[in-house]
Structures are given as structure tokens and as C-alpha cells.
Design a protein around this motif. Structure first.
Motif, PDB file in Angstrom:
ATOM      1  N   GLU A  52      17.398   9.019  39.890  1.00  0.00           N
ATOM      2  CA  GLU A  52      18.113   7.588  39.775  1.00  0.00           C
ATOM      3  C   GLU A  52      17.227   6.500  39.100  1.00  0.00           C
ATOM      4  O   GLU A  52      17.545   5.558  38.581  1.00  0.00           O
ATOM      5  CB  GLU A  52      18.438   7.083  41.231  1.00  0.00           C
ATOM      6  N   GLU A  53      15.716   6.474  39.217  1.00  0.00           N
ATOM      7  CA  GLU A  53      14.953   5.655  38.837  1.00  0.00           C
ATOM      8  C   GLU A  53      14.768   5.488  37.385  1.00  0.00           C
ATOM      9  O   GLU A  53      14.988   4.480  36.637  1.00  0.00           O
ATOM     10  CB  GLU A  53      13.369   5.722  39.356  1.00  0.00           C
ATOM     11  N   VAL A  54      15.022   6.794  36.803  1.00  0.00           N
ATOM     12  CA  VAL A  54      14.992   6.931  35.173  1.00  0.00           C
ATOM     13  C   VAL A  54      16.165   6.760  34.738  1.00  0.00           C
ATOM     14  O   VAL A  54      16.566   6.180  33.757  1.00  0.00           O
ATOM     15  CB  VAL A  54      14.503   8.243  35.066  1.00  0.00           C
ATOM     16  N   LEU A  55      17.412   7.019  35.674  1.00  0.00           N
ATOM     17  CA  LEU A  55      18.615   7.006  35.173  1.00  0.00           C
ATOM     18  C   LEU A  55      19.140   5.486  34.631  1.00  0.00           C
ATOM     19  O   LEU A  55      19.679   5.290  33.717  1.00  0.00           O
ATOM     20  CB  LEU A  55      19.792   7.437  36.402  1.00  0.00           C
ATOM     21  N   ARG A  56      18.618   4.650  35.929  1.00  0.00           N
ATOM     22  CA  ARG A  56      19.065   3.145  35.729  1.00  0.00           C
ATOM     23  C   ARG A  56      18.046   2.218  34.652  1.00  0.00           C
ATOM     24  O   ARG A  56      18.446   1.296  34.378  1.00  0.00           O
ATOM     25  CB  ARG A  56      19.155   2.728  37.082  1.00  0.00           C
ATOM     26  N   SER A  57      17.110   2.896  34.480  1.00  0.00           N
ATOM     27  CA  SER A  57      16.076   2.234  33.451  1.00  0.00           C
ATOM     28  C   SER A  57      16.066   2.674  32.084  1.00  0.00           C
ATOM     29  O   SER A  57      14.876   2.498  31.425  1.00  0.00           O
ATOM     30  CB  SER A  57      14.534   2.141  34.139  1.00  0.00           C
ATOM     31  N   GLY A  58      17.223   3.556  31.837  1.00  0.00           N
ATOM     32  CA  GLY A  58      16.890   3.862  30.170  1.00  0.00           C
ATOM     33  C   GLY A  58      17.048   2.991  29.407  1.00  0.00           C
ATOM     34  O   GLY A  58      17.509   1.961  29.562  1.00  0.00           O
ATOM     35  N   LEU A  59      16.547   3.179  28.153  1.00  0.00           N
ATOM     36  CA  LEU A  59      16.750   2.690  26.938  1.00  0.00           C
ATOM     37  C   LEU A  59      17.756   2.997  26.036  1.00  0.00           C
ATOM     38  O   LEU A  59      17.796   4.184  25.750  1.00  0.00           O
ATOM     39  CB  LEU A  59      15.437   2.499  26.237  1.00  0.00           C
ATOM     40  N   PRO A  60      18.504   2.198  25.409  1.00  0.00           N
ATOM     41  CA  PRO A  60      19.552   2.908  24.480  1.00  0.00           C
ATOM     42  C   PRO A  60      18.916   3.420  23.134  1.00  0.00           C
ATOM     43  O   PRO A  60      17.929   2.700  22.685  1.00  0.00           O
ATOM     44  CB  PRO A  60      20.344   1.503  24.041  1.00  0.00           C
ATOM     45  N   VAL A  61      19.304   4.489  22.568  1.00  0.00           N
ATOM     46  CA  VAL A  61      18.992   5.156  21.257  1.00  0.00           C
ATOM     47  C   VAL A  61      19.063   4.323  20.339  1.00  0.00           C
ATOM     48  O   VAL A  61      20.336   3.784  20.130  1.00  0.00           O
ATOM     49  CB  VAL A  61      19.647   6.500  21.458  1.00  0.00           C
ATOM     50  N   ARG A  62      18.231   4.178  19.408  1.00  0.00           N
ATOM     51  CA  ARG A  62      18.189   3.485  18.152  1.00  0.00           C
ATOM     52  C   ARG A  62      17.903   4.469  17.040  1.00  0.00           C
ATOM     53  O   ARG A  62      17.073   5.355  16.992  1.00  0.00           O
ATOM     54  CB  ARG A  62      17.373   2.271  18.233  1.00  0.00           C
TER      55      ARG A  62
END
Length: 348
Positions: A99-109
Motif C-alpha cells: 500500500e505504501e508503494v501503491l499510493r505513492s506511485g509516479l505517473p508514467v511519462r
């Protein structure tokens, strides 16, 4: 573009919109939701999940390996998010998530990078450095990877960043050269300073869990050096005080790389130890550990309870390391890994 449908992830309660023309995993990437994933090609099962609500007949899957999703599991309601296209609203139960990683993701560019340097660091590994020159700024966490798009075929290949995030848009990679590798042979024979390449990032969940203070054991081999180097550099920059040990397996002394930096880290990163392990050492005067890197860890670490573990390298090494770490007391929730698979045709 097709119609959009709502996909809800449980037990975390996150919702995203998914276009019918994109996979569920791809839609999550674009919206900064960092679902667990690996190969993104339907071969590793890291993104396998269960359909709680929604018509299974309204989910279409791109080609995938039945090793990752056996027919029986699909009939029971499991799916691969990297292959699944939703044609109706769905509720998905995540079987593997942080959940820590899930909610702190960065959008793919997407972006364009220019090659700064492309240098050999061993007989079969290259140190590639590139600079972003176009597109939206690509941000990443240490341990994540970038997709490079091959100019002629349009195929993509994934490589982990070896550096830490920076404002200059510079990225470093350690890439293994395979005799029949499509991208690696392109890198070896054609890529020169000044060339421009299309890329996309960030991907990957083998990142530093910054809310933890436990001691870390790193286990790597081959190009697995790249993400592990990025994580170690991040530890040094953040000055967390976490003790860490890196076991790195290579065939011969000539297959070791970044030795000077790693030895320097032993003096500048408190509590850090670098332990190289060679499997083929006869006649070279080697007096360090020998054999498979996992067996070296077995002999050196009788108890790893309470530690975090990061494992990066070839799949057989990763699988053996995960089993060993569990035997030595590492909580499976605290084992983070990247399998450096080679690209091949997925099984029907």
C-alpha cells in the motif's frame, strides 16, 4: 480510443478509469497507481489478481503464458492486469500489493533522451548514460526501471536506473550484452554519444521502503548491479543510518564492476559491507568467497530475521535467493525483487 470503464481495487479502495484500448495495468501506470508488476508481458504473474465483481466474459486478455495464469485459475476468476482489457466496470482484489508503494506511485511519462556515453565495464556489460532532451520530465524512485523503444521495430526493452533521481534529467544504466539480444546488440554495435532514443518511465516496485529502519541485505548478479547500485546510492544520500550488506555474484574477477565505488561506500556509508562472490576463480589468485552467491549467503548469514531484502538478477538466482531468505527468517512481505528476464514469445 474506446469506451472507458471504472475499475476499483480492493482492499485498498482505489478507483481508476480504464479505456478499452489499454490494459488495466497500463491505465494504472498513467494515473500514478503503482500496482505490483514485473515483466508487463504476461509471463511472470506478479500482477495476478482476482475479479471480485464484473463479468469475466467482458475481460479480454492479450497473449500470455499459461505458466503465469493456468486455465484453471482463469476459470476461477483470476486475471493478469498487464494483459487484461476491461469492457465493463470491475472490482479487482489485489493478491499482491504494497500500500505504501501503491499510493505513492509516479505517473508514467514518455520522452526523448540523448546518449551521453556508452562504455564497456566488463566484457559483456555496458554503462549507458543518457540525458532527457524532450517530453515531460520523467521522475522515478531508486530501483525503478525505464523502457527503451527500438527505433526500427518499435519494440521496447526494460532497464533499471543505476543512479538516484536528479533535476538534470540524467539516467544511468548497467546493461548486459546478450549474443542474440535485440537491444543489447543495438547498444553494442550502433549506439553512440549524441544519438537520441525514445523512452518511457518509471516502472517497477523494487524501491526503497523509506518508512523502515531495519537492516538490509542486497543480493545481486549480472546487470542486477544497476538497481542495487541505485538503492545504495540513495541510502548514502538520505543518510538513514540503516546497515546494509551487498552480496554480488559474478563468474570471474573480470566480471566485477563498480568495485572502486563499492569499496568507497564501505568507508562512507556507515555499516555497509560489500561481499563479491565468484563462481569461476581458479588461477586468478582470488581469496574471497566462491560458488553461487546464494550459497555464499547461506554460509555467511545463519539468521536474517527482521531484515529487509532486495534481490536483483537472473530468474534462477532470484528464485533461489527468495527461498533462502524465507528459510533464514526474512518476512516474505519484506523481500523485494526484480527478475531480469530475457524477452521471448509468450505462450498461448
Amino acid at each position: 480510443m474506446g469506451d472507458k470503464h471504472l475499475v476499483r481495487f480492493e482492499p485498498v479502495g482505489i478507483e481508476i478509469e480504464v479505456d478499452e484500448d489499454q490494459t488495466i495495468l497500463r491505465a494504472a501506470f498513467e494515473q500514478g497507481v503503482q500496482l505490483m508488476h514485473g515483466c508487463k508481458e504476461g509471463q511472470c504473474a506478479a500482477c495476478k489478481s482476482f475479479v471480485l465483481e464484473g463479468d469475466m466474459d467482458e475481460i479480454e486478455l492479450d497473449r500470455y503464458s499459461t505458466f503465469a495464469l493456468p486455465d484453471m485459475e482463469r476459470e476461477e476468476g483470476q486475471t493478469l492486469l498487464c494483459r487484461a482489457h476491461a469492457y465493463t466496470d470491475l472490482t479487482i482484489e489485489l493478491l499482491n500489493y504494497d500500500e505504501e508503494v501503491l499510493r505513492s506511485g509516479l505517473p508514467v511519462r514518455k520522452g526523448t533522451v540523448e546518449v551521453i556515453s556508452n562504455e564497456a565495464v566488463t566484457h559483456d556489460m555496458r554503462h549507458l548514460v543518457v540525458q532527457q532532451v524532450a517530453g515531460e520530465d520523467i521522475k522515478f524512485f531508486p530501483g525503478q526501471y525505464m523502457d527503451f523503444i527500438l527505433p526500427e521495430s518499435g519494440e521496447s526493452r526494460s532497464f533499471s536506473m543505476a543512479n538516484t533521481p536528479n533535476r538534470e534529467g540524467r539516467f544511468e544504466f548497467v546493461i548486459k550484452i546478450y549474443p542474440d539480444g535485440l537491444f543489447s546488440q543495438f547498444l553494442k554495435n550502433d549506439v553512440q554519444a549524441g544519438d537520441k532514443l525514445e523512452v518511457e518511465a518509471p516502472f517497477g516496485t523494487c524501491t526503497l521502503r523509506e518508512n523502515r529502519t531495519s537492516e538490509i541485505v542486497f543480493i545481486g548478479g549480472g546487470a542486477g548491479m544497476a538497481p542495487l547500485l541505485g538503492l545504495l546510492r540513495a541510502l548514502q544520500e538520505k543518510d538513514t543510518g540503516r546497515k546494509a550488506t551487498l552480496y554480488y555474484g559474478a563468474r570471474t574477477k573480470d566480471d566485477l564492476c563498480f568495485e572502486d565505488e563499492l569499496r568507497e561506500l564501505e568507508t562512507t556509508l556507515p555499516g555497509f559491507r560489500y561481499i563479491p562472490v565468484l563462481s569461476d576463480h581458479e588461477g586468478d589468485g582470488w581469496d574471497g568467497l566462491t560458488g553461487l552467491v546464494t550459497e555464499a549467503v547461506r554460509g555467511q548469514e545463519p539468521d536474517l530475521k527482521g531484515r529487509d531484502a532486495y534481490v536483483c538478477g537472473p530468474p534462477p538466482m532470484v528464485d533461489a535467493a527468495i527461498a533462502l531468505l524465507a528459510q533464514r527468517g526474512v518476512d516474505e512481505r519484506n523481500i523485494f525483487f526484480d527478475k531480469f528476464t530475457t524477452t521471448g514469445e509468450p505462450e498461448e
